[in-house]
Design an enzyme around this catalytic site. Structure first.
Site, PDB file in Angstrom:
ATOM      1  N   TYR A  26       0.731  -1.288  -0.038  1.00  0.00           N
ATOM      2  CA  TYR A  26       0.012  -0.597  -0.072  1.00  0.00           C
ATOM      3  C   TYR A  26       0.833   1.447  -0.137  1.00  0.00           C
ATOM      4  CZ  TYR A  26      -4.111   2.756   0.771  1.00  0.00           C
ATOM      5  OH  TYR A  26      -5.236   3.516   0.673  1.00  0.00           O
ATOM      6  N   GLY A  27       2.084   1.205  -0.741  1.00  0.00           N
ATOM      7  CA  GLY A  27       2.634   2.080  -1.167  1.00  0.00           C
ATOM      8  C   GLY A  27       2.425   4.046  -1.262  1.00  0.00           C
ATOM      9  N   SER A  28       3.240   4.087  -2.583  1.00  0.00           N
ATOM     10  CA  SER A  28       2.713   5.111  -3.556  1.00  0.00           C
ATOM     11  C   SER A  28       1.484   4.087  -4.761  1.00  0.00           C
ATOM     12  CB  SER A  28       3.861   5.458  -4.671  1.00  0.00           C
ATOM     13  OG  SER A  28       3.464   6.314  -5.438  1.00  0.00           O
ATOM     14  N   GLN A  29       2.181   3.202  -5.960  1.00  0.00           N
ATOM     15  CA  GLN A  29       1.143   2.598  -6.488  1.00  0.00           C
ATOM     16  C   GLN A  29       0.157   1.729  -5.775  1.00  0.00           C
ATOM     17  OE1 GLN A  29       1.468   2.666  -9.594  1.00  0.00           O
ATOM     18  NE2 GLN A  29       2.713   4.170  -9.885  1.00  0.00           N
ATOM     19  N   HIS A 109       6.293  -4.703 -11.963  1.00  0.00           N
ATOM     20  CA  HIS A 109       7.288  -4.173 -12.922  1.00  0.00           C
ATOM     21  C   HIS A 109       7.983  -4.972 -12.749  1.00  0.00           C
ATOM     22  CE1 HIS A 109      11.396  -2.476 -13.611  1.00  0.00           C
ATOM     23  NE2 HIS A 109      12.347  -2.702 -12.337  1.00  0.00           N
ATOM     24  N   GLY A 135       2.263   7.282  -7.717  1.00  0.00           N
ATOM     25  CA  GLY A 135       1.121   6.352  -7.613  1.00  0.00           C
ATOM     26  C   GLY A 135       0.317   7.799  -6.993  1.00  0.00           C
ATOM     27  N   GLU A 196      17.206   4.804 -14.818  1.00  0.00           N
ATOM     28  CA  GLU A 196      17.301   4.822 -13.063  1.00  0.00           C
ATOM     29  C   GLU A 196      18.787   5.240 -12.736  1.00  0.00           C
ATOM     30  OE1 GLU A 196      13.623   2.543 -11.181  1.00  0.00           O
ATOM     31  OE2 GLU A 196      15.649   1.906 -11.136  1.00  0.00           O
ATOM     32  N   GLU A 232      19.059  24.987  -9.542  1.00  0.00           N
ATOM     33  CA  GLU A 232      17.923  25.405 -11.192  1.00  0.00           C
ATOM     34  C   GLU A 232      17.920  24.057 -12.444  1.00  0.00           C
ATOM     35  OE1 GLU A 232      19.984  28.101 -12.915  1.00  0.00           O
ATOM     36  OE2 GLU A 232      20.103  29.792 -11.004  1.00  0.00           O
TER      37      GLU A 232
END
Length: 337
Positions: A26-29, A109, A135, A196, A232
């Protein structure tokens, strides 16, 4: 080679609505998938280990939560969204003993399937539904009646229904509103890891730190170096994100554009490209994943050492001091940011 694209008209939402879906993690995704599946009329339960800090949050948002083993036993579609390094043990201990003929095992993934860290029984469909965005964006776009493009892939399809199921799942989380791209576990995994390592995380991070070091060693104030090589960067990345490299060059000054054309190839040259190709080979032949697994089995000692060294770089000290002056910057969740 042109990719194959699908949209809402190509998807049959009733397929996933007729299945019981367990979302492990139940993390970001995980939160975006669970909530959007539920709002699309899908039966869904969340699988979390005992004592998980996410349990209360999921229950507060109206979701039913149980252990990974229990939700795997209940479901016929299991979406495994736990961290890559935890997935193999979750599969072995909680999912595999509860798999039945005709079940589907999905991933966000492809690493564990592509490199053979997880091997599902032959009578189980193995697929992937991977939104190309974080997510919170997936969920926000869904709520707004829009969507984030998704990738789908099928690795194992004993009943010949995998693509239709994956497409239905993607539609249920809003992906088919924007577009669903058909790929393979190999392509998604290897391109994701390369991006990545060579560009997004590893490459960019080292470019920033080296630029900072060059300026400070030349006698410039660390604060000035920080602003020029790190702070920047967001302005430039936002322009590229919104309209590509050409949009960025159109938006910056002629001086910046001209200097970039002259000096960029001096920083990233043919030798750099060769080293990037070597990184890709290490990914393709499994060398990176072997090292990743060895790190996990060794108690994350290598990762912790690298993390500590990175946190102690002078740019982190300078950055924290400067960000304390920026009321508009969200405060970090790490001690070193």
């Amino acid at each position: 080679m042109a990719v194959e694209m699908f949209y809402d008209d190509d998807a049959d939402l009733s397929i996933i609505q007729g299945r019981k879906v367990a979302v492990i993690g139940y993390g970001s995704q995980g939160h975006a998938h669970s909530l959007s599946l539920r709002d699309s009329g899908v039966q869904v339960k969340v699988g979390l280990k005992e004592g998980s800090k996410s349990r209360e949050k999921a229950e507060e948002q109206g979701l039913e939560v149980d252990t990974p083993a229990e939700v795997a036993k209940w479901a016929d579609v299991i979406m495994l969204l736990a961290p890559d390094t935890a997935q193999a043990s979750i599969f072995t201990n909680d999912i595999e003993p509860n798999l039945e003929d005709g079940n589907a095992l999905f991933f966000g993934h492809g690493l564990n399937i592509h490199f053979g860290l997880i091997k599902a029984p032959e009578n189980v469909t193995v697929g992937m539904v991977a939104p190309k965005g974080p997510g919170h964006l997936v969920r926000r776009q869904f709520v707004d009646g829009k969507g984030v493009p998704c990738l789908i892939a099928i690795d194992q399809d004993p009943k010949g229904e995998g693509q239709a199921l994956a497409l239905s799942y993607a539609a249920a989380i809003g992906g088919a509103r924007a577009g669903v791209i058909k790929t393979t576990f190999k392509e998604e995994t290897e391109t994701d890891l390369f991006g990545e390592q060579a560009v997004l995380c590893g490459g960019t991070e080292e470019l920033i730190k080296t630029g900072f070091e060059v300026m400070v060693e030349a006698g410039y104030a660390p604060e000035m170096a920080y602003f020029e090589v790190l702070h920047e960067l967001k302005l430039i990345v936002d322009l590229i994100y919104e309209g590509g490299i050409a949009r960025m060059n159109y938006s910056v000054s002629d001086t910046a554009e001209f200097g970039g054309y002259l000096s960029g190839p001096r920083v990233i040259d043919a030798d750099t490209k060769k080293r990037m190709q070597d990184i890709l080979k290490d990914i393709q032949d499994g060398s990176f994943v072997k090292r990743l697994v060895a790190n996990v089995e060794g108690g994350n000692k290598e990762l912790e050492a690298l993390r500590k060294a990175n946190a102690e770089h002078p740019i982190e000290v300078t950055g924290k001091k400067l960000r304390d002056l920026m009321s508009w910057v969200d405060r970090p969740i790490t001690e070193t940011a």
